[in-house]
Structures are given as structure tokens and as C-alpha cells.
Design a protein around this motif. Structure first.
Motif, mmCIF file in Angstrom:
data_model
loop_
_atom_site.group_PDB
_atom_site.id
_atom_site.type_symbol
_atom_site.label_atom_id
_atom_site.label_comp_id
_atom_site.label_asym_id
_atom_site.label_seq_id
_atom_site.Cartn_x
_atom_site.Cartn_y
_atom_site.Cartn_z
ATOM 1 N N GLY A 104 19.293 -94.535 76.364
ATOM 2 C CA GLY A 104 20.295 -93.680 76.994
ATOM 3 C C GLY A 104 21.662 -94.347 77.030
ATOM 4 N N SER A 105 22.713 -93.552 76.845
ATOM 5 C CA SER A 105 24.065 -94.120 76.790
ATOM 6 C C SER A 105 24.976 -93.536 77.869
ATOM 7 C CB SER A 105 24.671 -93.917 75.403
ATOM 8 O OG SER A 105 24.466 -92.589 74.936
ATOM 9 N N GLY A 106 24.402 -93.266 79.034
ATOM 10 C CA GLY A 106 25.193 -92.886 80.187
ATOM 11 C C GLY A 106 25.280 -91.400 80.460
ATOM 12 N N GLU A 107 24.823 -90.574 79.518
ATOM 13 C CA GLU A 107 24.854 -89.140 79.738
ATOM 14 C C GLU A 107 23.968 -88.785 80.928
ATOM 15 O OE1 GLU A 107 25.729 -90.000 75.469
ATOM 16 O OE2 GLU A 107 24.204 -90.628 76.917
ATOM 17 N N LYS A 108 24.477 -87.901 81.776
ATOM 18 C CA LYS A 108 23.775 -87.512 83.007
ATOM 19 C C LYS A 108 23.463 -88.732 83.880
ATOM 20 C CE LYS A 108 23.745 -83.225 81.723
ATOM 21 N NZ LYS A 108 24.533 -82.188 82.420
ATOM 22 N N ASP A 109 24.271 -89.776 83.702
ATOM 23 C CA ASP A 109 24.165 -91.013 84.483
ATOM 24 C C ASP A 109 22.852 -91.754 84.244
ATOM 25 O OD1 ASP A 109 25.444 -92.828 86.216
ATOM 26 O OD2 ASP A 109 24.257 -92.129 87.916
ATOM 27 N N ILE A 110 22.294 -91.590 83.056
ATOM 28 C CA ILE A 110 21.091 -92.345 82.678
ATOM 29 C C ILE A 110 21.468 -93.340 81.583
ATOM 30 C CG2 ILE A 110 18.806 -92.243 81.607
ATOM 31 C CD1 ILE A 110 18.768 -91.249 84.435
ATOM 32 N N TRP A 111 21.334 -94.608 81.918
ATOM 33 C CA TRP A 111 21.613 -95.672 80.958
ATOM 34 C C TRP A 111 20.310 -96.297 80.486
ATOM 35 C CZ3 TRP A 111 26.239 -96.698 78.823
ATOM 36 C CH2 TRP A 111 27.382 -96.190 79.460
ATOM 37 N N GLY A 112 20.199 -96.496 79.180
ATOM 38 C CA GLY A 112 19.085 -97.233 78.608
ATOM 39 C C GLY A 112 19.472 -98.684 78.400
ATOM 40 N N THR B 160 14.590 -85.669 82.377
ATOM 41 C CA THR B 160 13.529 -84.679 82.206
ATOM 42 C C THR B 160 13.917 -83.697 81.094
ATOM 43 O OG1 THR B 160 14.516 -83.154 83.808
ATOM 44 C CG2 THR B 160 13.014 -84.832 84.663
ATOM 45 N N LEU B 161 13.041 -82.744 80.845
ATOM 46 C CA LEU B 161 13.297 -81.748 79.807
ATOM 47 C C LEU B 161 14.546 -80.917 80.083
ATOM 48 C CD1 LEU B 161 9.683 -80.396 79.145
ATOM 49 C CD2 LEU B 161 10.968 -82.056 77.786
ATOM 50 N N ASP B 162 14.900 -80.767 81.346
ATOM 51 C CA ASP B 162 16.073 -79.963 81.699
ATOM 52 C C ASP B 162 17.235 -80.825 82.191
ATOM 53 O OD1 ASP B 162 14.810 -80.722 83.991
ATOM 54 O OD2 ASP B 162 14.816 -78.759 84.953
ATOM 55 N N ASN B 163 17.309 -82.053 81.656
ATOM 56 C CA ASN B 163 18.455 -82.933 81.918
ATOM 57 C C ASN B 163 18.594 -83.369 83.371
ATOM 58 O OD1 ASN B 163 19.398 -83.260 79.345
ATOM 59 N ND2 ASN B 163 20.981 -81.696 79.471
ATOM 60 N N LYS B 164 17.503 -83.421 84.094
ATOM 61 C CA LYS B 164 17.527 -83.902 85.469
ATOM 62 C C LYS B 164 17.042 -85.352 85.504
ATOM 63 C CE LYS B 164 18.677 -79.964 87.492
ATOM 64 N NZ LYS B 164 18.684 -79.053 86.364
ATOM 65 N N LYS B 165 17.503 -86.093 86.525
ATOM 66 C CA LYS B 165 17.038 -87.465 86.698
ATOM 67 C C LYS B 165 15.702 -87.475 87.422
ATOM 68 C CE LYS B 165 20.062 -90.566 88.047
ATOM 69 N NZ LYS B 165 21.169 -91.240 88.775
ATOM 70 N N VAL B 166 14.802 -88.328 86.947
ATOM 71 C CA VAL B 166 13.496 -88.441 87.599
ATOM 72 C C VAL B 166 13.070 -89.904 87.571
ATOM 73 C CG1 VAL B 166 12.225 -87.978 85.461
ATOM 74 C CG2 VAL B 166 11.119 -87.572 87.661
ATOM 75 N N LYS B 167 12.413 -90.354 88.618
ATOM 76 C CA LYS B 167 11.900 -91.721 88.664
ATOM 77 C C LYS B 167 10.410 -91.700 88.353
ATOM 78 C CE LYS B 167 15.218 -93.650 91.982
ATOM 79 N NZ LYS B 167 15.808 -94.648 91.066
#
Length: 290
Positions: free
Chosen positions: A96-104, A226-233
Motif C-alpha cells: 500500500g502507498s498511502g491511499e485511504k491512509d493504508i501504508w504497506g 477491505t473490498l469496499d476501500n474501508k480500513k480493517v484490522k
């Protein structure tokens, strides 16, 4: 005077987050000192093939500039729409590269999405075999296999050996059953087998383990899309494996850019030298200072 005090107070509020860094976003970023790791590499020269359930159209669009190929080894076409969610999550965790605040871990790595696992999470040896074969044909650098089986398969084993011969690093999950035996193909010699650690750096209680395992990475409360661009732990050795693949992408890129000769034996030796499966606190930077 009151206005001046108010202005100063607002400035303090605005600047209170000025010193924040990527390390502050996730506990495992801080443990790994991701900010410092990125000073050495963000994985730009590396291509990771994700053999999994595919990727959602929404997340595929987010990463479109770095997805260089797609393949469906179940239906032999390029439709990799994820209806399960697992593959989408793994890709966001590793790359991940920061989209939707998710970084890989490796936000500049290139991505090949290979849909080889069905909508219900079922694994078919024929589609896994074809997926590995496709990854080899595309000369990827890393194959992420965030799954495993209690039953080994000789054809898959031989195909993985071929990948290793081609200097492709294969990364696989040990399993989430709390057993003392790692699943296949993590139990293969030459494969980077990945256990999961909890927030304290201890072995995650449900992680399969074996004395021959190569590494352990954070696998609890890992943020993904997630499949709908939501953050999940999520928790699991799958998540730990995706983090491991990202870290290995940084390492391989660093070796490549600095003309350091390496093969899979060196990568495994270097990972084992960190004592990832034994230590709670690990110096992840050490391999980048040689």
C-alpha cells in the motif's frame, strides 16, 4: 492581548503534529522503524506476485500505477476481481502507498495480481501450480503465498524449487492453528516461512511454529483495505507474511541498488541472523548497514 494568546494557541495546536512520522501510524511500523528503513529503500526495483483471491476493482484502481500484470489461474484469463477479500488485504499490507491512509512496507514495489484461490477461500493445487508457473514466466522477484495446506503436493514443490532456482524469493505462512508444525509450502527448505508475532513481540498464540521456520513478523491488529476501500484490522500469519514480503522487497532492492551479491540462501541467512523467531525486540535496520 486575548487575541494574541488565541493565535499562539492555534499555532501550537497546528504544529503539535509536525514531528509525526510513518512510525506513529501503526505499532508495527514503530517496532520495525519503518521511517528509517525507508531511508534505505521503498522497494522500487522489486516486483511482488500475490498468489491469492485477487484484488477488488476499487483497490486495483488505487494501485493502478504499480500493478503491472494480472492473471486468473483458475479461469485462465486476466479477471482478478476479488470477492473474498483476503488478496486485497494482503496487497495493501505489503505494498500500500498511502491511499485511504493504508501504508504497506514496500510502497514503491511493483505488483502482479494472480487470482488462484476461489471465492470461498478454497485452494486447488492445479490453479496454485499454474499461478507459480505464471509468476516465474514474468520474472518476478518475490512470490507472496499467504496461505498453506496440511498436505504437501509434489508438483507444487517442484515448481517452487524452480522459482527458487530463478532467484525468486518465496514467502509463505506457517498457519493459524497453533500447531508445532508449519503448513506446506512454508515447511519447504528454501521458502521463507513466516510466523506471526503479537503487539508485544511475542509469538502469536494461534501461530503455527516449527524449529526450522525462518522468520516471525507482526501479525496482530494489522491494518489493511477491505473490498469496499474501508480500513480493517486483522490477525494472522497471512498478514505477517505480507509484511515479510514487503520487508524482503526493501532488502532485495537495497542489495540490488548497492551491488551486493545475493541469492535466496543469503536472504534466509540474513533473516535468521536477526533472530526474528526468538527475539521480541528486533533491529530490522541492521541488514541495511552492511
Amino acid at each position: 492581548m486575548k487575541k494574541l494568546i488565541l493565535v499562539l494557541f492555534m499555532i501550537i495546536l497546528v504544529c503539535s503534529g509536525c514531528s509525526s512520522s510513518i512510525n506513529d501510524k501503526e505499532y508495527y511500523f514503530k517496532q520495525m522503524n519503518l521511517k528509517h528503513l525507508w531511508e534505505y529503500s521503498k522497494g522500487e526495483s522489486q516486483t511482488i506476485a500475490f498468489i491469492d483471491t485477487g484484488i477488488s476493482n476499487e483497490v486495483k484502481e488505487l494501485y493502478q500505477n504499480r500493478i503491472i500484470d494480472t492473471y486468473n489461474s483458475i479461469k485462465y484469463n486476466n479477471n482478478v476481481v476479488d470477492k473474498h477479500g483476503h488478496g486485497t488485504q494482503m496487497i495493501s499490507i505489503a505494498a500500500g502507498s498511502g491511499e485511504k491512509d493504508i501504508w504497506g512496507i514496500a510502497p514503491k514495489s511493483k505488483i502482479i495480481v494472480i487470482k488462484a484461490i476461489g471465492e470461498e477461500g478454497q485452494e486447488n493445487p492445479a490453479s496454485i501450480l499454474k499461478a507459480i508457473d505464471y509468476a516465474i514466466s514474468k520474472k518476478v522477484d518475490i512470490i507472496n503465498m499467504s496461505f498453506g495446506s496440511f498436505v504437501s503436493n509434489s508438483e507444487i514443490k517442484n515448481k517452487i524449487k524452480l522459482a527458487l532456482t530463478n532467484n525468486i524469493t518465496v514467502v509463505a505462512s506457517t498457519g493459524d492453528y497453533g500447531n508445532k508444525d508449519s503448513l506446506f509450502p512454508a515447511n519447504m527448505e528454501g521458502v521463507v516461512s513466516v510466523q506471526a508475532k503479537d503487539e508485544n513481540g511475542s509469538k502469536w498464540q494461534y501461530s503455527n511454529t516449527s524449529k526450522n521456520d525462518v522468520a516471525a513478523f507482526p501479525g496482530v491488529e494489522i491494518n489493511s483495505l477491505t473490498l469496499d476501500n474501508k480500513k480493517v484490522k486483522m490477525d494472522g500469519t497471512s498478514e505477517a507474511t505480507a509484511i515479510a514480503s514487503g520487508y524482503i522487497a526493501l532488502l532485495r532492492d537495497y542489495y540490488t541498488e548497492n551491488n551486493i551479491n545475493f541469492n535466496n540462501n543469503k536472504i534466509i541467512k540474513d533473516l535468521k541472523s536477526l533472530q526474528l523467531t526468538q527475539k521480541k525486540k528486533v533491529n530490522y535496520i541492521r541488514l541495511f548497514k552492511k
